[in-house]
Design an enzyme around this catalytic site. Structure first.
Site, PDB file in Angstrom:
ATOM      1  N   SER A 141      12.378  -4.442  44.088  1.00 10.05           N
ATOM      2  CA  SER A 141      12.031  -2.999  43.857  1.00 10.05           C
ATOM      3  C   SER A 141      10.697  -2.714  42.980  1.00 10.05           C
ATOM      4  O   SER A 141      10.462  -3.414  42.200  1.00 10.05           O
ATOM      5  CB  SER A 141      13.112  -2.303  43.128  1.00 10.05           C
ATOM      6  OG  SER A 141      12.819  -1.036  42.689  1.00 10.05           O
ATOM      7  N   TYR A 155      19.465  -1.824  36.541  1.00  8.01           N
ATOM      8  CA  TYR A 155      18.924  -2.088  37.741  1.00  8.01           C
ATOM      9  C   TYR A 155      17.370  -2.874  37.719  1.00  8.01           C
ATOM     10  O   TYR A 155      17.439  -4.193  38.340  1.00  8.01           O
ATOM     11  CB  TYR A 155      18.344  -0.860  38.492  1.00  8.01           C
ATOM     12  CG  TYR A 155      17.891  -1.163  39.690  1.00  8.01           C
ATOM     13  CD1 TYR A 155      18.837  -1.481  40.979  1.00  8.01           C
ATOM     14  CD2 TYR A 155      16.654  -0.678  40.036  1.00  8.01           C
ATOM     15  CE1 TYR A 155      18.166  -1.426  42.015  1.00  8.01           C
ATOM     16  CE2 TYR A 155      16.175  -0.922  41.246  1.00  8.01           C
ATOM     17  CZ  TYR A 155      16.707  -1.366  42.413  1.00  8.01           C
ATOM     18  OH  TYR A 155      16.360  -1.592  43.679  1.00  8.01           O
ATOM     19  N   LYS A 159      16.902  -6.874  39.224  1.00  5.19           N
ATOM     20  CA  LYS A 159      15.898  -6.986  39.956  1.00  5.19           C
ATOM     21  C   LYS A 159      14.836  -7.679  39.521  1.00  5.19           C
ATOM     22  O   LYS A 159      13.889  -8.563  40.322  1.00  5.19           O
ATOM     23  CB  LYS A 159      15.415  -5.714  40.639  1.00  5.19           C
ATOM     24  CG  LYS A 159      16.449  -5.178  41.550  1.00  5.19           C
ATOM     25  CD  LYS A 159      16.458  -5.786  42.895  1.00  5.19           C
ATOM     26  CE  LYS A 159      17.104  -5.028  44.027  1.00  5.19           C
ATOM     27  NZ  LYS A 159      17.308  -5.541  45.352  1.00  5.19           N
TER      28      LYS A 159
END
Length: 246
Positions: A141, A155, A159
């Protein structure tokens, strides 16, 4: 378009969104494709039918990427049923978002398992089937490089692990002529984050190009890395985000 004739690819989380676009793109380039799904069986079967309509072989395997055993089993099944494995795309993902104080340990573990552990375990299983020219490509991402809003600490933690993993594994597998790369999408038009959704205007405002990306933009990058033209690219992080991080 990359020529993947005679190759076999596995795309985790390939039933919809970016994963489905990647599966279709690799098939269009000539690869037979296995894809995993957790719950969207109907969507997974639809992608399989589209790939078969292109004249390629395809299978859908139910696997929860939070379960290490199911991740490894899906890799071995793909290789067994399609005869080999040349490309692994670690795409399956979730998007946990809320104030970081509110996350439970169970939620933290699941995010780390789905994004980081699954990529590690999947790669472990895949390299046993790969020969020279194998490809491992993870989907990360752009938010791990630049966090423009709150609520994404978990998150980003999960990631971000892919950044270091990609570089270290590229070095380790280089002598075996297996490349390892990371593709980082930004705002991409999918059913989970539609370009006409509630939060789209804010996301578009962050981009240099003034628009969302398409899932096929990411898929095209993956197909390039998977094909012959990507043979000298390894340990790289390619950002496909309409210039959000420019």
């Amino acid at each position: 378009m990359s020529d993947l004739t005679g190759k076999v690819a596995l795309v985790t989380g390939g039933s919809r969104g970016i994963g489905a676009a990647i599966a279709r793109r690799l098939a269009a380039a000539g690869a037979d494709v296995a894809l995993t799904y957790q719950s969207a069986e109907t969507a997974a079967k639809s992608v399989v039918a589209e790939i078969e309509a292109l004249g390629r072989r395809a299978i859908a395997v139910r696997a929860d990427s939070a379960d290490a055993g199911e991740v490894a089993d899906s890799v071995h099944r793909a290789a067994a049923e399609l005869g080999r494995l040349d490309v692994l795309v670690n795409n399956a993902g979730i998007f946990p978002s809320k104030p970081f104080e509110e996350f439970t340990v169970e939620e933290i573990d699941r995010a780390l398992h789905v994004h980081a552990r699954a990529a590690f375990v999947g790669a472990q299983a895949a390299v046993g089937h790969m020969t020279e020219g194998g490809r491992i490509i993870s989907i990360g991402s752009n938010l791990t490089d630049h966090a423009p809003f709150g609520g994404i600490a978990l998150y980003n933690l999960s990631k971000s692990a892919l950044n270091g993993f990609t570089k270290a594994l590229a070095r380790e597998l280089g002598p075996r002529s297996i490349t390892v790369n990371l593709v980082q999408p930004g705002a991409t038009d999918t059913d989970m984050n539609p370009a006409d959704g509630e939060h789209a205007p804010n996301q578009v405002g962050l981009t240099a190009l003034g628009r969302f990306g398409a899932a096929d933009d990411v898929a095209a990058t993956v197909a390039f890395l998977a094909g012959p033209a990507g043979r000298s690219i390894t340990g790289a992080i390619l950002t496909v985000d309409s210039g959000t991080n420019a």
